[in-house]
Design a protein around this motif. Structure first.
Motif, short mmCIF file in Angstrom:
data_model
loop_
_atom_site.label_atom_id
_atom_site.label_comp_id
_atom_site.label_asym_id
_atom_site.label_seq_id
_atom_site.Cartn_x
_atom_site.Cartn_y
_atom_site.Cartn_z
N ARG A 1 0.81 -1.32 -0.06
CA ARG A 1 -0.21 0.15 -0.02
C ARG A 1 1.08 1.21 0.03
NH1 ARG A 1 -3.34 -3.36 3.58
NH2 ARG A 1 -2.46 -1.82 5.47
N ARG A 2 2.13 1.20 0.57
CA ARG A 2 2.99 2.41 0.58
C ARG A 2 3.73 2.54 -0.64
NH1 ARG A 2 4.86 5.02 5.02
NH2 ARG A 2 4.06 4.25 7.01
N TRP A 3 4.01 1.20 -1.58
CA TRP A 3 4.98 1.41 -2.52
C TRP A 3 4.11 1.46 -4.02
CZ3 TRP A 3 8.38 2.53 -5.42
CH2 TRP A 3 8.79 1.87 -6.49
N LEU A 4 2.86 0.96 -4.21
CA LEU A 4 2.05 0.79 -5.42
C LEU A 4 1.79 2.26 -5.74
CD1 LEU A 4 -0.06 -2.44 -5.76
CD2 LEU A 4 2.14 -1.71 -6.66
N PRO A 5 1.33 3.37 -5.01
CA PRO A 5 1.03 4.66 -5.36
C PRO A 5 2.20 5.30 -6.12
CG PRO A 5 -0.19 4.10 -3.33
CD PRO A 5 0.74 3.14 -3.72
N LEU A 6 3.22 5.15 -5.47
CA LEU A 6 4.57 5.62 -5.99
C LEU A 6 5.34 5.02 -7.11
CD1 LEU A 6 6.74 6.19 -2.75
CD2 LEU A 6 6.12 8.15 -4.23
N LEU A 7 4.89 3.70 -7.48
CA LEU A 7 5.26 3.20 -8.49
C LEU A 7 4.30 3.72 -9.67
CD1 LEU A 7 6.61 0.88 -10.07
CD2 LEU A 7 5.06 -0.69 -9.33
N ALA A 8 2.98 3.78 -9.33
CA ALA A 8 2.40 4.37 -10.50
C ALA A 8 2.41 5.71 -10.93
CB ALA A 8 0.81 4.30 -9.95
N LEU A 9 3.13 6.56 -10.15
CA LEU A 9 3.28 8.03 -10.35
C LEU A 9 4.55 8.27 -10.45
CD1 LEU A 9 0.51 9.16 -7.84
CD2 LEU A 9 0.05 8.86 -10.19
N LEU A 10 5.67 7.53 -10.08
CA LEU A 10 6.84 8.32 -10.10
C LEU A 10 7.25 8.58 -11.65
CD1 LEU A 10 9.00 6.39 -7.43
CD2 LEU A 10 8.85 8.84 -7.88
N PHE A 11 6.99 7.56 -12.55
CA PHE A 11 7.53 7.74 -13.92
C PHE A 11 6.84 8.35 -14.90
CE2 PHE A 11 8.49 5.83 -17.93
CZ PHE A 11 9.94 6.09 -18.13
N PRO A 12 5.41 8.18 -14.87
CA PRO A 12 4.78 8.50 -15.89
C PRO A 12 4.84 9.94 -16.42
CG PRO A 12 3.05 8.09 -14.14
CD PRO A 12 4.58 7.74 -13.68
#
Length: 400
Positions: free
Chosen positions: A218-229
């Motif tokens: 829950r901590r990681w997936l929002p960052l993964l979704a938003l860091l790169f696009p």
């Protein structure tokens, strides 16, 4: 052979595999459209051709068979070799004869290539997560990002040159050969079929559902979704943006294609070292801030009609931020996979990464047409500022 040498050779192998997997996709979705346009394909037809890449969004589904229970569960090496050879066979079919006038055949084979490449990516990286030590995962993410940048140069540059000089078949045969070589080298890797940690895999009833219940997830997936696009969207539109600013086409090709890829690869290596030394709590906000600064600089340069030298510097800044952020994301993806379910957990994360990477450029393109490049870049920068705030809040709880 010492453990350090063994791990170094394994890192090199996975770098080659990611390069061999990346180049065909770049050629099909970014390079081949130039050839199609030269042969009279309309913009709509080329746009619809991109739909053949949709299998990349469903990578988590392709990962499920790899982690099934039973004596063969987790045999990632066998899956890797089989899928790499299947991918190579499809590329040979694409190059069997020229398909410029056989649109449905070209579309079907391109979709099959996307499926094979997407599926092969799962056991390749699941195998890397399994056999590489935890201390090498940050560097593995950097190598993968470097391979993607070099794959972009190969698929979007050298393969186009090969097609121009030697004809339709040449790039497909070259890329099929690279995949076959990777399959042969993978046979030398030992994969015992069981997780070296000895920890039991979760029961098969609901491994997908339980992954989303983990606090770390829950901590990681929002960052993964938003860091790169957002930084990725700027990179995606960089070539047409520079063309609109008056730079010659050949200069843009060398700048964004070759020089940008090289800068991105170098930034990936720096990012991998930074992640290992600083840890996620510091490295993630630093990368988010770097992306924000790069977008602000390019937005200002475009809005103020800066001279070409300034535009080039800003473009290379985007390339550096893109490469570094990709390396950070791939390195942390390896740390968020459960023992015995590396393929499934990598597939889930990769699907999230791919979905936002596809959607963000679509939204950015609508804004580009409606408001112009400066406002599009400003909007991407505003979104990156939100990502920076999210990173400051949640990154200290991430693990490596």
């Amino acid at each position: 052979m010492t453990p350090a040498w063994r791990n170094g050779l394994r890192q090199a192998l996975f770098g080659w595999l990611n390069l061999a997997l990346t180049a065909p996709g770049v050629y099909l979705w970014l390079g081949l459209p130039l050839v199609l346009r030269q042969h009279g394909w309309s913009g709509t037809a080329i746009g619809l051709f991109q739909l053949a890449s949709l299998p990349t969004v469903f990578k988590f589904l392709f990962a499920m068979p790899l982690d099934r229970r039973g004596p063969r569960r987790g045999a990632y090496r066998g899956w890797t070799v089989g899928l790499l050879l299947a991918y190579a066979a499809i590329l040979c079919a694409l190059g069997w004869r020229e398909l410029l006038d056989e649109r449905w055949t070209l579309f079907a084979l391109a979709a099959a290539a996307a499926l094979a490449g997407t599926w092969a990516d799962v056991p390749v990286n699941a195998l890397a997560i399994r056999i590489l030590p935890a201390s090498g995962r940050a560097w593995a993410g950097g190598i993968r990002s470097m391979a993607l940048c070099l794959g972009a140069i190969a698929g979007g540059g050298f393969m186009l040159l090969a097609q121009s000089r030697w004809g339709w078949q040449a790039p497909f045969l070259i890329m099929a050969g690279a995949l076959a070589l990777g399959a042969a080298l993978t046979l030398l890797v030992r994969d015992g079929g069981a997780d070296p940690s000895g920890e039991p895999a979760p029961a098969p009833a609901a491994p997908l559902r339980t992954y989303f219940r983990l606090e770390a997830t829950r901590r990681w997936l929002p960052l993964l979704a938003l860091l790169f696009p957002f930084i990725g969207s700027a990179w995606f539109y960089l070539k047409p943006l520079l063309l609109d600013q008056g730079l010659p086409a050949d200069r843009v090709a060398w700048l964004a294609g070759v020089a940008g890829g090289a800068v991105g690869a170098a930034a990936s290596a720096v990012s991998a070292r930074g992640l290992k030394r600083l840890g996620p709590g510091i490295a993630v906000p630093v990368h988010a801030a770097a992306g924000l600064v790069a977008l602000l600089c390019l937005a200002a340069a475009v809005g103020l009609h800066a001279p070409p030298a300034v535009l080039i510097a800003c473009a290379l800044g985007i390339a550096a931020a893109m490469g570094a952020t990709a390396a950070l994301a791939f390195g942390l993806m390896m740390s968020h996979a459960r023992p015995g379910l590396q393929a499934l957990d990598y597939g889930i994360q990769s699907s999230v990464f791919s979905l936002t990477r596809i959607l963000a450029p679509l939204a950015a393109g609508l804004l580009l047409d409606a408001a112009g490049p400066a406002w599009m870049l400003a909007a991407l920068a505003a979104a990156s500022a939100g990502v920076l705030l999210l990173a400051l809040r949640t990154a200290p709880g991430l693990r490596l």
